[in-house]
Design an enzyme around this catalytic site. Structure first.
Site, PDB file in Angstrom:
ATOM      1  N   LEU A 103       0.824  -1.160  -0.235  1.00  0.00           N
ATOM      2  CA  LEU A 103      -0.167  -0.055   0.132  1.00  0.00           C
ATOM      3  C   LEU A 103       1.001   1.187   0.175  1.00  0.00           C
ATOM      4  CD1 LEU A 103      -2.803  -1.063   2.687  1.00  0.00           C
ATOM      5  CD2 LEU A 103      -3.095  -0.435   0.204  1.00  0.00           C
ATOM      6  N   ASP A 104       0.820   2.208  -0.784  1.00  0.00           N
ATOM      7  CA  ASP A 104       1.564   3.211  -0.896  1.00  0.00           C
ATOM      8  C   ASP A 104       1.501   4.263   0.113  1.00  0.00           C
ATOM      9  OD1 ASP A 104      -0.349   5.679  -1.354  1.00  0.00           O
ATOM     10  OD2 ASP A 104      -0.624   4.583  -3.450  1.00  0.00           O
ATOM     11  N   TYR A 105       2.543   5.030   0.470  1.00  0.00           N
ATOM     12  CA  TYR A 105       2.815   5.833   1.584  1.00  0.00           C
ATOM     13  C   TYR A 105       1.436   6.557   2.112  1.00  0.00           C
ATOM     14  CZ  TYR A 105       5.157   9.384   4.611  1.00  0.00           C
ATOM     15  OH  TYR A 105       5.430  10.251   5.590  1.00  0.00           O
TER      16      TYR A 105
END
Length: 236
Positions: A103-105
């Protein structure tokens, strides 16, 4: 019995099998004192001495399977070269674990962590057909025409996504909230799909992977998977 080096590394909880292949190609692995960069290398677990970054690896006898509700502001890696907080700052277990997928930042939601390298393909591999369910708040309001285009697949830059699903669940004046279901795992796929149709993603949360769902798990908290959940991901 001889097994491929990357498979043994995954079983030892180093990373997913695909990530282990990258580690080998980077020259970070030694077998019996020699650097190995060939993916076809076979080893005998418990007999050959395997070092990753000059540290000996051994089989993890205790397999752990963890669900985390990842908050925004954390990177989905074991360590970060920029010194940012990682998901392992949230999960406190003795075993060496790694995330299955990313999951991206700026995204939040369901993330599975484990030391079982054999389940990677079952859950997140790009060829997997398991549903990933997201709730996204986006700029503007999706029209019926745009949602039909979204469902058929959109070009996200040299790649046309597979058919997916989108449902409008809240409509505001200058934004809306949608439920999105995809089964692919391309980098930042949901954000890129929405952007292609002129809608920037403001918030993004993954709420389910197949039959696994966050339920009442609070943001930033984690729990061990139940026996039923573990049996489910192993059966995929």
């Amino acid at each position: 019995m001889e097994e491929r080096l990357q498979k043994v590394m995954a079983k030892c909880g180093i990373a997913s099998r695909r990530k282990c292949e990258e580690i080998i190609l980077e020259g970070r692995v030694k077998v019996n004192g020699f650097v190995v960069k060939e993916l076809g290398t076979k080893v005998i677990s418990g007999k050959d001495i395997i070092l990753v970054d000059n540290k000996a690896i051994t089989l993890e006898k205790n397999k752990v399977y963890i669900m985390l509700n990842k908050p925004e502001g954390y990177v989905t890696t074991v360590k970060d070269e920029k010194g940012r907080m990682t998901i392992l700052d949230l999960v406190d277990v003795d075993e060496r674990i790694y995330p299955i997928g990313r999951l991206d930042y700026d995204s939040s939601g369901l993330l599975i962590l484990t030391n079982d390298g054999d389940i990677y393909n079952n859950l997140i591999h790009p060829s997997s057909t398991i549903d990933k369910v997201y709730i996204a708040k986006v700029s503007g309001v999706f029209t019926s025409l745009e949602m039909n285009k979204f469902k058929k697949g959109v070009d996200i830059g040299g790649y046309i996504t597979a058919p997916s699903d989108i449902e409008l669940i809240h409509k505001g004046e200058d934004s809306c909230k949608v439920k999105i279901i995809i089964h692919e795992g391309k980098n930042r796929q949901v954000r890129r799909m929405c952007s292609t149709l002129g809608h920037d993603v403001l918030t993004l949360k993954r709420v389910a992977i197949g039959k696994l769902n966050l339920g009442g798990l609070e943001k930033g908290k984690w729990r061990h998977l139940s026996k039923e959940e573990i049996d489910y991901i192993k059966s995929l």
